[in-house]
Design a protein around this motif. Structure first.
Motif, PDB file in Angstrom:
ATOM      1  N   GLY A 125      95.236 116.092 -32.500  1.00  0.00           N
ATOM      2  CA  GLY A 125      94.383 115.003 -33.203  1.00  0.00           C
ATOM      3  C   GLY A 125      94.594 113.773 -32.003  1.00  0.00           C
ATOM      4  O   GLY A 125      93.648 112.961 -31.989  1.00  0.00           O
ATOM      5  N   GLU A 126      95.792 113.448 -31.817  1.00  0.00           N
ATOM      6  CA  GLU A 126      95.917 112.409 -30.700  1.00  0.00           C
ATOM      7  C   GLU A 126      95.306 112.777 -29.196  1.00  0.00           C
ATOM      8  O   GLU A 126      94.597 111.775 -28.998  1.00  0.00           O
ATOM      9  N   VAL A 127      95.219 113.727 -28.945  1.00  0.00           N
ATOM     10  CA  VAL A 127      94.613 114.046 -27.751  1.00  0.00           C
ATOM     11  C   VAL A 127      93.052 114.030 -27.662  1.00  0.00           C
ATOM     12  O   VAL A 127      92.369 113.064 -27.071  1.00  0.00           O
ATOM     13  N   ILE A 128      92.367 114.363 -29.121  1.00  0.00           N
ATOM     14  CA  ILE A 128      91.086 114.112 -29.477  1.00  0.00           C
ATOM     15  C   ILE A 128      90.823 112.704 -29.554  1.00  0.00           C
ATOM     16  O   ILE A 128      90.001 112.161 -28.865  1.00  0.00           O
ATOM     17  N   ARG A 129      91.675 111.873 -30.142  1.00  0.00           N
ATOM     18  CA  ARG A 129      91.480 110.564 -30.282  1.00  0.00           C
ATOM     19  C   ARG A 129      91.432 109.691 -28.669  1.00  0.00           C
ATOM     20  O   ARG A 129      90.635 108.715 -28.576  1.00  0.00           O
ATOM     21  N   THR A 130      92.273 110.056 -28.121  1.00  0.00           N
ATOM     22  CA  THR A 130      92.329 109.662 -26.541  1.00  0.00           C
ATOM     23  C   THR A 130      91.111 109.959 -25.768  1.00  0.00           C
ATOM     24  O   THR A 130      90.749 108.752 -24.995  1.00  0.00           O
ATOM     25  N   PHE A 131      90.618 111.048 -25.989  1.00  0.00           N
ATOM     26  CA  PHE A 131      89.386 111.487 -25.340  1.00  0.00           C
ATOM     27  C   PHE A 131      88.184 110.768 -25.827  1.00  0.00           C
ATOM     28  O   PHE A 131      87.330 110.189 -24.876  1.00  0.00           O
ATOM     29  N   MET A 132      88.352 110.437 -27.044  1.00  0.00           N
ATOM     30  CA  MET A 132      87.060 109.508 -27.803  1.00  0.00           C
ATOM     31  C   MET A 132      87.194 108.215 -27.160  1.00  0.00           C
ATOM     32  O   MET A 132      86.073 107.703 -27.049  1.00  0.00           O
ATOM     33  N   SER A 133      88.518 107.645 -26.913  1.00  0.00           N
ATOM     34  CA  SER A 133      88.497 106.532 -26.296  1.00  0.00           C
ATOM     35  C   SER A 133      87.824 106.063 -24.931  1.00  0.00           C
ATOM     36  O   SER A 133      87.377 105.117 -24.612  1.00  0.00           O
ATOM     37  N   TYR A 134      87.827 107.386 -24.240  1.00  0.00           N
ATOM     38  CA  TYR A 134      87.330 107.355 -23.001  1.00  0.00           C
ATOM     39  C   TYR A 134      85.940 107.411 -22.946  1.00  0.00           C
ATOM     40  O   TYR A 134      85.184 107.347 -21.911  1.00  0.00           O
ATOM     41  N   HIS A 135      85.573 108.314 -23.897  1.00  0.00           N
ATOM     42  CA  HIS A 135      84.137 108.671 -23.988  1.00  0.00           C
ATOM     43  C   HIS A 135      83.401 108.251 -25.154  1.00  0.00           C
ATOM     44  O   HIS A 135      82.908 108.874 -26.100  1.00  0.00           O
ATOM     45  N   PRO A 136      83.240 106.666 -25.485  1.00  0.00           N
ATOM     46  CA  PRO A 136      82.714 106.311 -26.729  1.00  0.00           C
ATOM     47  C   PRO A 136      81.192 106.590 -27.240  1.00  0.00           C
ATOM     48  O   PRO A 136      80.952 106.252 -28.319  1.00  0.00           O
ATOM     49  N   LYS A 137      80.427 106.968 -26.101  1.00  0.00           N
ATOM     50  CA  LYS A 137      79.118 107.369 -26.409  1.00  0.00           C
ATOM     51  C   LYS A 137      78.847 108.857 -26.740  1.00  0.00           C
ATOM     52  O   LYS A 137      77.766 109.203 -26.864  1.00  0.00           O
ATOM     53  N   MET A 138      80.063 109.664 -27.087  1.00  0.00           N
ATOM     54  CA  MET A 138      79.831 111.185 -27.299  1.00  0.00           C
ATOM     55  C   MET A 138      79.069 110.936 -28.675  1.00  0.00           C
ATOM     56  O   MET A 138      79.353 110.388 -29.718  1.00  0.00           O
ATOM     57  N   LEU A 139      78.260 112.046 -28.924  1.00  0.00           N
ATOM     58  CA  LEU A 139      77.470 112.135 -30.134  1.00  0.00           C
ATOM     59  C   LEU A 139      77.942 113.449 -30.905  1.00  0.00           C
ATOM     60  O   LEU A 139      77.799 113.229 -32.137  1.00  0.00           O
ATOM     61  N   ILE A 140      78.394 114.371 -30.438  1.00  0.00           N
ATOM     62  CA  ILE A 140      78.620 115.739 -31.038  1.00  0.00           C
ATOM     63  C   ILE A 140      80.056 116.148 -30.493  1.00  0.00           C
ATOM     64  O   ILE A 140      80.201 116.257 -29.227  1.00  0.00           O
ATOM     65  N   TYR A 141      80.967 116.534 -31.345  1.00  0.00           N
ATOM     66  CA  TYR A 141      82.014 117.515 -31.082  1.00  0.00           C
ATOM     67  C   TYR A 141      82.083 118.752 -31.884  1.00  0.00           C
ATOM     68  O   TYR A 141      81.709 118.579 -33.105  1.00  0.00           O
ATOM     69  N   GLU A 142      82.699 119.931 -31.407  1.00  0.00           N
ATOM     70  CA  GLU A 142      82.465 121.104 -31.828  1.00  0.00           C
ATOM     71  C   GLU A 142      83.711 121.803 -31.757  1.00  0.00           C
ATOM     72  O   GLU A 142      84.170 121.966 -30.639  1.00  0.00           O
ATOM     73  N   PHE A 143      84.165 122.671 -32.662  1.00  0.00           N
ATOM     74  CA  PHE A 143      85.241 123.352 -32.754  1.00  0.00           C
ATOM     75  C   PHE A 143      84.853 124.825 -33.419  1.00  0.00           C
ATOM     76  O   PHE A 143      84.105 124.807 -34.148  1.00  0.00           O
ATOM     77  N   THR A 144      85.505 125.803 -32.761  1.00  0.00           N
ATOM     78  CA  THR A 144      85.302 127.083 -33.390  1.00  0.00           C
ATOM     79  C   THR A 144      86.471 127.765 -33.626  1.00  0.00           C
ATOM     80  O   THR A 144      87.437 127.716 -32.789  1.00  0.00           O
ATOM     81  N   ALA A 145      86.886 128.290 -35.153  1.00  0.00           N
ATOM     82  CA  ALA A 145      88.080 128.886 -35.446  1.00  0.00           C
ATOM     83  C   ALA A 145      87.923 130.107 -35.370  1.00  0.00           C
ATOM     84  O   ALA A 145      87.599 130.698 -36.269  1.00  0.00           O
ATOM     85  N   LEU A 146      88.673 130.745 -34.343  1.00  0.00           N
ATOM     86  CA  LEU A 146      88.851 132.253 -34.050  1.00  0.00           C
ATOM     87  C   LEU A 146      89.389 133.005 -35.138  1.00  0.00           C
ATOM     88  O   LEU A 146      90.350 132.370 -35.551  1.00  0.00           O
TER      89      LEU A 146
END
Length: 143
Positions: free
Chosen positions: A74-95
């Motif tokens: 979660g902290e990694v995702i928040r960090t990535f989001m802070s550097y990419h504030p214009k992202m529109l969609i995130y996707e995960f697949t739970a194998l």
């Protein structure tokens, strides 16, 4: 109480591959892949990269640190989001884990689903389809 393990950030702050190692010595990779047809759509993939698991990155480690691993991701995702504030969609697949029947909702999907609301606030809409979870920004972005 869950902790956030120390994170190894990409050399370029806006990079897309992060690592962390748990207190039990399990090394994880968290990777953000951009879609070719939409650079504002990222697929998030994470898993174990230790040699002892013979390349099986989606292995269940059972080291008792599941919640800390999820908090760190979660902290990694928040960090990535802070550097990419214009992202529109995130996707995960739970194998499916070994022994789970393909096509059914997986235990991993249920776990990931619990964290979506925590990671993505009211400006994101959650969509669940099978074992794929997508979050879409609900407000317009001014470019």
């Amino acid at each position: 109480m869950p902790v956030v393990f120390p994170i190894v950030y990409p050399n370029i702050p806006s990079g897309d591959v992060y690592y962390f190692t748990t207190s039990a010595g399990t090394k994880y990779e968290v990777r953000f892949g951009r879609r070719k047809d939409n650079i504002f759509h990222a697929t998030i993939v994470f898993g174990v990269v230790n040699d002892e698991y013979k390349g099986e990155e989606y292995v269940t480690t059972n080291k008792g640190d599941l919640y800390s691993v999820m908090h760190t991701i979660g902290e990694v995702i928040r960090t990535f989001m802070s550097y990419h504030p214009k992202m529109l969609i995130y996707e995960f697949t739970a194998l499916a884990k070994e022994g789970e029947q393909e096509g059914l909702i997986t235990v991993r999907r249920k776990l990931y689903e619990r964290y979506l609301g925590e990671l993505f606030g009211a400006e994101w809409k959650q969509e669940l389809k099978g074992n794929t979870m997508t979050v879409r920004r609900t407000r317009e972005i001014n470019y």
